[in-house]
Design a protein around this motif. Structure first.
Motif, PDB file in Angstrom:
ATOM      1  N   PRO A   1       8.311 -35.469  47.630  1.00  0.00           N
ATOM      2  CA  PRO A   1       8.783 -35.384  46.165  1.00  0.00           C
ATOM      3  C   PRO A   1       9.850 -34.421  45.922  1.00  0.00           C
ATOM      4  O   PRO A   1      10.880 -35.038  45.190  1.00  0.00           O
ATOM      5  N   THR A   2      10.072 -33.242  46.572  1.00  0.00           N
ATOM      6  CA  THR A   2      11.207 -32.351  46.505  1.00  0.00           C
ATOM      7  C   THR A   2      12.530 -33.134  46.928  1.00  0.00           C
ATOM      8  O   THR A   2      13.541 -33.021  46.588  1.00  0.00           O
ATOM      9  N   TYR A   3      12.072 -33.701  48.090  1.00  0.00           N
ATOM     10  CA  TYR A   3      13.465 -34.611  48.542  1.00  0.00           C
ATOM     11  C   TYR A   3      13.999 -35.561  47.810  1.00  0.00           C
ATOM     12  O   TYR A   3      15.167 -35.728  47.643  1.00  0.00           O
ATOM     13  N   GLN A   4      13.046 -36.282  47.271  1.00  0.00           N
ATOM     14  CA  GLN A   4      13.373 -37.453  46.162  1.00  0.00           C
ATOM     15  C   GLN A   4      14.213 -36.949  45.161  1.00  0.00           C
ATOM     16  O   GLN A   4      15.023 -37.627  44.667  1.00  0.00           O
ATOM     17  N   THR A   5      13.682 -35.664  44.463  1.00  0.00           N
ATOM     18  CA  THR A   5      14.325 -34.994  43.528  1.00  0.00           C
ATOM     19  C   THR A   5      15.681 -34.765  43.821  1.00  0.00           C
ATOM     20  O   THR A   5      16.742 -34.865  42.963  1.00  0.00           O
ATOM     21  N   ALA A   6      16.030 -34.042  44.827  1.00  0.00           N
ATOM     22  CA  ALA A   6      17.323 -33.671  45.477  1.00  0.00           C
ATOM     23  C   ALA A   6      18.184 -34.682  45.499  1.00  0.00           C
ATOM     24  O   ALA A   6      19.265 -34.706  45.238  1.00  0.00           O
TER      25      ALA A   6
ATOM     26  N   ILE B   1      19.028 -30.134  52.871  1.00  0.00           N
ATOM     27  CA  ILE B   1      18.203 -28.889  52.909  1.00  0.00           C
ATOM     28  C   ILE B   1      16.797 -29.496  52.617  1.00  0.00           C
ATOM     29  O   ILE B   1      15.898 -29.131  53.646  1.00  0.00           O
ATOM     30  N   ALA B   2      16.671 -30.088  51.604  1.00  0.00           N
ATOM     31  CA  ALA B   2      15.073 -30.659  50.983  1.00  0.00           C
ATOM     32  C   ALA B   2      14.691 -31.644  52.223  1.00  0.00           C
ATOM     33  O   ALA B   2      13.388 -31.646  52.672  1.00  0.00           O
TER      34      ALA B   2
ATOM     35  N   GLY C   1      10.127 -30.820  58.649  1.00  0.00           N
ATOM     36  CA  GLY C   1       9.443 -29.846  58.962  1.00  0.00           C
ATOM     37  C   GLY C   1       7.803 -30.191  58.828  1.00  0.00           C
ATOM     38  O   GLY C   1       7.017 -29.852  59.672  1.00  0.00           O
ATOM     39  N   ARG C   2       7.643 -30.328  57.587  1.00  0.00           N
ATOM     40  CA  ARG C   2       6.306 -30.486  57.132  1.00  0.00           C
ATOM     41  C   ARG C   2       5.543 -31.805  57.723  1.00  0.00           C
ATOM     42  O   ARG C   2       4.337 -31.752  58.193  1.00  0.00           O
TER      43      ARG C   2
END
Length: 221
Positions: free
Chosen positions: A158-163, A174-175, A181-182
């Protein structure tokens, strides 16, 4: 044998039929047609490799008729229950609503090379060239992880999708690195060797970050 032949009736170019071409090449080495077809997994994967290599070399600005191209091979993969590696890009290309299909004057239609197909197949080519010499415990499974599972899981973060939706490529990278990594950490128990390369081999880590980002980042409209 020429890779493409002119269609003298309409002035277009057609590709060779790769399954027949592969069988002919194997017969030169002494194998019979029956022997080649008896090893269906090897046969189908070899044909797909030839198809991808040739179709990537074609000029998308020129009309070319593909004789039994990748969709035909995808049908065989499904029928034979073969695990998709780099050819998983085929299903993405077929399902991608953004894939361009241009009409051919006076004939059917021909598709332009799909960006998703190119990005994902390039991961395999690059991986084989740079890290294929590593003594992987199961190289086929590792390629499957890297070309299909890892990019898919990263793309779902989700964080990557938002970025990525904000069209900020730097922050999206960066996201993506954090998301990767996760994902890699989640594989540590099942893929210890892969995780160790990712953690200890700086070249491999940088390559994987760049490859997954190229495969997953797409600017919003």
């Amino acid at each position: 044998m020429a890779l493409t032949t002119p269609n003298t009736h309409r002035g277009y170019t057609t590709t060779i039929e790769h399954a027949r071409h592969y069988i002919d090449l194997q017969r030169i080495t002494g194998r019979s047609t029956a022997e080649v077809r008896a090893r269906q997994s090897e046969f189908q994967r070899a044909v797909v490799d030839m198809q991808i290599e040739q179709e990537h070399s074609l000029d998308p600005q020129h009309t070319v008729f593909l004789d039994r191209a990748l969709p035909d091979s995808l049908a065989y993969y499904r029928f034979l229950n073969l695990r998709v590696e780099k050819t998983q890009a085929m299903s993405i290309a077929l399902a991608d609503e953004d894939a361009e299909v241009q009409p051919v004057p006076g004939a059917g239609a021909v598709g332009h090379r799909d960006p998703a197909l190119e990005r994902l197949s390039e991961i395999v080519k690059s991986f084989n060239a740079l890290f294929g010499n590593i003594d992987w415990q199961d190289a086929e499974r590792i390629r499957h992880r890297i070309t299909e599972e890892v990019p898919a899981k990263v793309a779902e973060d989700p964080t990557y999708q938002t970025a990525a939706a904000n069209n900020d490529k730097a922050n999206a990278k960066i996201a993506m690195v954090d998301a990767l990594g996760r994902v890699m950490l989640s594989l540590v128990r099942d893929e210890t060797q892969l995780f160790k390369e990712y953690s200890d081999n700086a070249d491999f880590k940088k390559w994987l970050e760049d490859a997954v980002f190229r495969a997953t980042y797409k600017k919003s409209a």
